[in-house]
Design a protein around this motif. Structure first.
Motif, PDB file in Angstrom:
ATOM      1  N   ARG A 287       6.141  14.694   2.518  1.00 41.18           N
ATOM      2  CA  ARG A 287       6.360  14.302   3.918  1.00 41.18           C
ATOM      3  C   ARG A 287       5.277  13.360   4.426  1.00 41.18           C
ATOM      4  NH1 ARG A 287       6.536  20.115   6.451  1.00 41.18           N
ATOM      5  NH2 ARG A 287       7.304  20.634   4.381  1.00 41.18           N
ATOM      6  N   TYR A 288       5.604  12.611   5.427  1.00 40.91           N
ATOM      7  CA  TYR A 288       4.649  11.718   6.105  1.00 40.91           C
ATOM      8  C   TYR A 288       5.276  11.331   7.430  1.00 40.91           C
ATOM      9  CZ  TYR A 288       7.846   8.039   4.728  1.00 40.91           C
ATOM     10  OH  TYR A 288       8.977   7.273   4.591  1.00 40.91           O
ATOM     11  N   ALA A 289       4.425  10.784   8.319  1.00 39.55           N
ATOM     12  CA  ALA A 289       4.892  10.408   9.658  1.00 39.55           C
ATOM     13  C   ALA A 289       5.018   8.888   9.730  1.00 39.55           C
ATOM     14  CB  ALA A 289       3.920  10.921  10.717  1.00 39.55           C
ATOM     15  N   PRO A 290       6.236   8.345   9.664  1.00 36.63           N
ATOM     16  CA  PRO A 290       6.406   6.882   9.673  1.00 36.63           C
ATOM     17  C   PRO A 290       5.689   6.202  10.847  1.00 36.63           C
ATOM     18  CG  PRO A 290       8.487   7.947   9.157  1.00 36.63           C
ATOM     19  CD  PRO A 290       7.525   9.041   9.521  1.00 36.63           C
ATOM     20  N   GLU A 291       5.623   6.884  12.008  1.00 30.96           N
ATOM     21  CA  GLU A 291       4.999   6.267  13.181  1.00 30.96           C
ATOM     22  C   GLU A 291       3.507   5.977  12.989  1.00 30.96           C
ATOM     23  OE1 GLU A 291       4.210   9.602  16.385  1.00 30.96           O
ATOM     24  OE2 GLU A 291       5.905  10.192  15.154  1.00 30.96           O
ATOM     25  N   GLN A 292       2.903   6.574  11.957  1.00 32.96           N
ATOM     26  CA  GLN A 292       1.464   6.348  11.727  1.00 32.96           C
ATOM     27  C   GLN A 292       1.194   5.154  10.806  1.00 32.96           C
ATOM     28  OE1 GLN A 292      -0.599  10.607  12.384  1.00 32.96           O
ATOM     29  NE2 GLN A 292       0.237  10.392  10.335  1.00 32.96           N
ATOM     30  N   HIS A 293       2.253   4.420  10.467  1.00 31.12           N
ATOM     31  CA  HIS A 293       2.081   3.329   9.499  1.00 31.12           C
ATOM     32  C   HIS A 293       2.601   1.995  10.041  1.00 31.12           C
ATOM     33  CE1 HIS A 293       0.902   6.472   6.719  1.00 31.12           C
ATOM     34  NE2 HIS A 293       1.907   7.177   7.209  1.00 31.12           N
ATOM     35  N   LEU A 294       2.424   1.809  11.360  1.00 31.96           N
ATOM     36  CA  LEU A 294       2.994   0.613  12.008  1.00 31.96           C
ATOM     37  C   LEU A 294       1.919  -0.374  12.472  1.00 31.96           C
ATOM     38  CD1 LEU A 294       5.633   2.477  14.269  1.00 31.96           C
ATOM     39  CD2 LEU A 294       5.950   1.578  11.949  1.00 31.96           C
ATOM     40  N   GLU A 295       0.644  -0.064  12.145  1.00 34.86           N
ATOM     41  CA  GLU A 295      -0.455  -0.863  12.733  1.00 34.86           C
ATOM     42  C   GLU A 295      -0.477  -2.314  12.288  1.00 34.86           C
ATOM     43  OE1 GLU A 295      -4.124   1.185  11.860  1.00 34.86           O
ATOM     44  OE2 GLU A 295      -3.342   2.993  12.866  1.00 34.86           O
ATOM     45  N   ALA A 296       0.063  -2.606  11.089  1.00 35.48           N
ATOM     46  CA  ALA A 296       0.019  -3.996  10.608  1.00 35.48           C
ATOM     47  C   ALA A 296       1.361  -4.697  10.789  1.00 35.48           C
ATOM     48  CB  ALA A 296      -0.421  -4.029   9.143  1.00 35.48           C
ATOM     49  N   GLY A 297       2.229  -4.111  11.608  1.00 31.43           N
ATOM     50  CA  GLY A 297       3.455  -4.820  11.964  1.00 31.43           C
ATOM     51  C   GLY A 297       4.720  -4.383  11.241  1.00 31.43           C
TER      52      GLY A 297
ATOM     53  N   ALA B 202       0.843  -1.210   0.000  1.00 27.36           N
ATOM     54  CA  ALA B 202       0.000   0.000   0.000  1.00 27.36           C
ATOM     55  C   ALA B 202       0.870   1.250   0.000  1.00 27.36           C
ATOM     56  CB  ALA B 202      -0.930  -0.004   1.213  1.00 27.36           C
ATOM     57  N   LEU B 203       1.912   1.262   0.811  1.00 25.86           N
ATOM     58  CA  LEU B 203       2.787   2.438   0.874  1.00 25.86           C
ATOM     59  C   LEU B 203       3.515   2.641  -0.453  1.00 25.86           C
ATOM     60  CD1 LEU B 203       4.183   1.912   4.475  1.00 25.86           C
ATOM     61  CD2 LEU B 203       2.810   3.867   3.721  1.00 25.86           C
ATOM     62  N   PHE B 204       3.970   1.547  -1.037  1.00 29.24           N
ATOM     63  CA  PHE B 204       4.656   1.625  -2.331  1.00 29.24           C
ATOM     64  C   PHE B 204       3.715   2.226  -3.378  1.00 29.24           C
ATOM     65  CE2 PHE B 204       5.661  -0.163  -6.481  1.00 29.24           C
ATOM     66  CZ  PHE B 204       7.042  -0.012  -6.569  1.00 29.24           C
ATOM     67  N   ARG B 205       2.504   1.710  -3.418  1.00 33.61           N
ATOM     68  CA  ARG B 205       1.539   2.175  -4.421  1.00 33.61           C
ATOM     69  C   ARG B 205       1.206   3.654  -4.236  1.00 33.61           C
ATOM     70  NH1 ARG B 205      -4.547  -0.188  -5.689  1.00 33.61           N
ATOM     71  NH2 ARG B 205      -5.199   1.647  -6.892  1.00 33.61           N
ATOM     72  N   VAL B 206       0.918   4.027  -2.996  1.00 33.10           N
ATOM     73  CA  VAL B 206       0.539   5.423  -2.728  1.00 33.10           C
ATOM     74  C   VAL B 206       1.695   6.369  -3.095  1.00 33.10           C
ATOM     75  CG1 VAL B 206       0.026   7.047  -0.850  1.00 33.10           C
ATOM     76  CG2 VAL B 206      -1.208   4.863  -0.997  1.00 33.10           C
ATOM     77  N   ALA B 207       2.925   5.962  -2.759  1.00 31.40           N
ATOM     78  CA  ALA B 207       4.081   6.827  -3.065  1.00 31.40           C
ATOM     79  C   ALA B 207       4.306   6.915  -4.573  1.00 31.40           C
ATOM     80  CB  ALA B 207       5.324   6.295  -2.359  1.00 31.40           C
ATOM     81  N   ALA B 208       4.186   5.797  -5.269  1.00 30.94           N
ATOM     82  CA  ALA B 208       4.393   5.817  -6.732  1.00 30.94           C
ATOM     83  C   ALA B 208       3.339   6.697  -7.396  1.00 30.94           C
ATOM     84  CB  ALA B 208       4.335   4.390  -7.282  1.00 30.94           C
ATOM     85  N   GLU B 209       2.081   6.551  -6.958  1.00 29.15           N
ATOM     86  CA  GLU B 209       1.007   7.355  -7.561  1.00 29.15           C
ATOM     87  C   GLU B 209       1.179   8.839  -7.240  1.00 29.15           C
ATOM     88  OE1 GLU B 209      -2.412   3.828  -7.682  1.00 29.15           O
ATOM     89  OE2 GLU B 209      -2.695   5.507  -6.304  1.00 29.15           O
ATOM     90  N   CYS B 210       1.681   9.119  -6.046  1.00 32.05           N
ATOM     91  CA  CYS B 210       1.932  10.511  -5.658  1.00 32.05           C
ATOM     92  C   CYS B 210       2.923  11.143  -6.635  1.00 32.05           C
ATOM     93  CB  CYS B 210       2.460  10.538  -4.227  1.00 32.05           C
ATOM     94  SG  CYS B 210       3.180  12.108  -3.729  1.00 32.05           S
ATOM     95  N   ALA B 211       4.032  10.459  -6.885  1.00 34.98           N
ATOM     96  CA  ALA B 211       5.043  11.004  -7.813  1.00 34.98           C
ATOM     97  C   ALA B 211       4.453  11.162  -9.214  1.00 34.98           C
ATOM     98  CB  ALA B 211       6.266  10.087  -7.840  1.00 34.98           C
ATOM     99  N   GLU B 212       3.672  10.178  -9.644  1.00 31.35           N
ATOM    100  CA  GLU B 212       3.058  10.257 -10.982  1.00 31.35           C
ATOM    101  C   GLU B 212       2.102  11.450 -11.079  1.00 31.35           C
ATOM    102  OE1 GLU B 212       1.756   6.374 -13.253  1.00 31.35           O
ATOM    103  OE2 GLU B 212       1.274   6.194 -11.128  1.00 31.35           O
TER     104      GLU B 212
ATOM    105  N   THR C 267       8.065  -2.250  10.511  1.00 33.49           N
ATOM    106  CA  THR C 267       8.970  -1.462  11.352  1.00 33.49           C
ATOM    107  C   THR C 267       9.123  -0.072  10.723  1.00 33.49           C
ATOM    108  OG1 THR C 267      10.917  -2.101  10.085  1.00 33.49           O
ATOM    109  CG2 THR C 267      10.302  -3.537  11.942  1.00 33.49           C
ATOM    110  N   LEU C 268       9.682   0.861  11.482  1.00 38.77           N
ATOM    111  CA  LEU C 268       9.903   2.211  10.931  1.00 38.77           C
ATOM    112  C   LEU C 268      10.776   2.142   9.685  1.00 38.77           C
ATOM    113  CD1 LEU C 268      10.529   4.237  14.243  1.00 38.77           C
ATOM    114  CD2 LEU C 268       8.544   4.452  12.732  1.00 38.77           C
ATOM    115  N   ASP C 269      11.836   1.326   9.734  1.00 35.76           N
ATOM    116  CA  ASP C 269      12.718   1.199   8.562  1.00 35.76           C
ATOM    117  C   ASP C 269      11.963   0.666   7.350  1.00 35.76           C
ATOM    118  OD1 ASP C 269      15.369   2.042   9.318  1.00 35.76           O
ATOM    119  OD2 ASP C 269      15.349   0.374  10.734  1.00 35.76           O
ATOM    120  N   GLU C 270      11.103  -0.332   7.587  1.00 37.11           N
ATOM    121  CA  GLU C 270      10.351  -0.914   6.465  1.00 37.11           C
ATOM    122  C   GLU C 270       9.404   0.116   5.842  1.00 37.11           C
ATOM    123  OE1 GLU C 270      10.314  -5.632   7.796  1.00 37.11           O
ATOM    124  OE2 GLU C 270       8.744  -4.293   8.555  1.00 37.11           O
ATOM    125  N   VAL C 271       8.818   0.964   6.683  1.00 38.34           N
ATOM    126  CA  VAL C 271       7.924   2.010   6.158  1.00 38.34           C
ATOM    127  C   VAL C 271       8.716   2.933   5.231  1.00 38.34           C
ATOM    128  CG1 VAL C 271       6.570   4.052   6.799  1.00 38.34           C
ATOM    129  CG2 VAL C 271       6.336   1.934   8.130  1.00 38.34           C
TER     130      VAL C 271
END
Ligand SMILES: O=c1[nH]cnc2c1ncn2[C@@H]1O[C@H](CO)[C@@H](O)[C@H]1O
Ligand SMILES: [Zn+2]
Length: 358
Positions: free
Chosen positions: A106-116, A83-93, A118-122
């Protein structure tokens, strides 16, 4: 010039955006698809056009706090790598399609940890998405990420460390965002000091819901290089009846040090930071030689694009291409990019692009 001709040069004009939130700019249809995949049932409607209107209306509340409530829906569907990959790719497009040649998103990595994740993975998923979007846009756009710490939580130091860790892989800097009232930036001093120690760039949302004192704190206590919004700097400016203005010491400092203001007019109207386009302080600040940049803030939530922000400024102040060239050059000059890359963008992309409009 007719409306069509104006729309045409606006579309073709090179643009740079320094203040655009990833989680505030999703395509409505993507939100609906991702919500279905993830089993998220909280969306107010499953019709893309209705959803777009819902966001804009719900955010049009006169209060920053209520504006920010709408992000619960976008963050809810941005929890997996795909989902993050898709949203970021579409944003650039989408930005490239709008003529944006350089974007800091910009975005807040801490808001994308609900499904497990890590911050690095986000961060890795979003960076990979931006690279994919740049590729799909045929290299017409360069995108860099800014990592945001949320003002009301206590993870900003961790996010500052994450920023430093990923700075050579597409992360250009750091920011703090979220409700301004009751959460002054100095609460996050440890994060800012860490960034300074590591020679890392940062901007701070300030002077949106709170007045000039928050800009003072962001710049003089925390050390921000740019200010997100910053329109309340007008608290420190007196405009006389004959049109002349007297700047207080803070306003002078911001102007004289060329500290960029990331101005987002439509968002300001929604949150109550400004009354209407015609009286928006952007024109006063530009005339007083502040380093003004024009931005979207949140394309979905504010129902806008860079082209639409340009159009609003044309309608309110009669700006022609030369003013947008000024804003675009100012944005690239204030970008968190190495100087040779900024120079290249200005000399080889922005200036020639505006010359070809003439
Ligand atoms: O204009 C704004 N002012 C303050 N915070 C904001 C604004 N726009 C978005 N966010 C906040 O930043 C988070 C990370 O992108 C968003 O989730 C939203 O809560
Ligand atoms: Zn913002």
């Amino acid at each position: 010039m007719s409306d069509n001709l104006v729309a045409d040069w606006i579309r073709r004009a090179p643009k740079a955006v320094l203040h655009d939130h990833l989680d505030g700019g999703l395509r409505p249809a993507t939100i609906i698809e991702l919500a279905r995949e993830r089993g998220y049932r909280g969306l107010p409607t499953e019709d893309p056009a209705e959803l777009a209107v819902w966001f804009r209306d719900a955010a049009n509340s006169g209060s920053l706090e209520r504006y920010l409530e709408t992000f619960a829906h976008t963050c809810a569907v941005m929890q997996t790598r795909d989902a993050l990959f898709r949203v970021a790719a579409e944003c650039a497009e989408d930005l490239a399609e709008d003529g944006v040649v350089y974007a800091e998103v910009r975005y807040a990595p801490e808001q994308h940890l609900e499904a497990g994740l890590t911050l690095d993975e986000v961060v890795e998923a979003v960076n990979a998405g931006f690279r994919e979007g740049e590729r799909r846009a045929g290299g017409r756009i360069t995108v860099r990420a800014l990592l945001t710490g949320m003002r009301h939580t206590d993870r900003s130091k961790e996010i500052a460390e994450l920023t430093v860790e990923h700075r050579d892989a597409g992360v250009a800097g750091f920011d703090i965002a979220g409700g301004e009232i009751g959460n002054p930036p100095a609460r996050h001093l440890a994060a800012f000091q860490y960034l300074k120690q590591h020679n890392c760039h940062f901007t701070i949302h300030a002077g949106e819901a709170v007045g000039a004192e928050s800009i003072h704190e962001a710049v003089q206590v925390c050390g921000a290089e740019r200010i997100g919004h910053g329109v309340r700097i007008t608290d420190d400016i007196v405009v006389h009846e004959d049109g002349t203005a007297r700047l207080g010491h803070l306003a002078s400092y911001i102007r004289d040090n060329r500290i960029a203001l990331e101005v987002c007019p439509t968002s300001n109207l929604q949150t109550g930071a400004a009354k209407d386009y015609d009286s928006h302080p952007i024109d006063l600040l530009r005339r007083l030689h502040f380093r003004v940049t024009l931005n979207t803030d949140n394309r979905l939530v504010s129902g806008t694009t860079m082209s639409q922000e340009f159009q609003h400024m044309v309608d309110a102040f009669g700006y022609g291409p030369e003013v947008f060239e000024e804003f675009t050059v100012a944005a690239v000059e204030a970008a968190f990019l190495p100087l040779p890359e900024r120079r290249r963008l200005i000399d080889e992309v922005v200036r020639p692009g505006y010359r070809s409009l003439a």
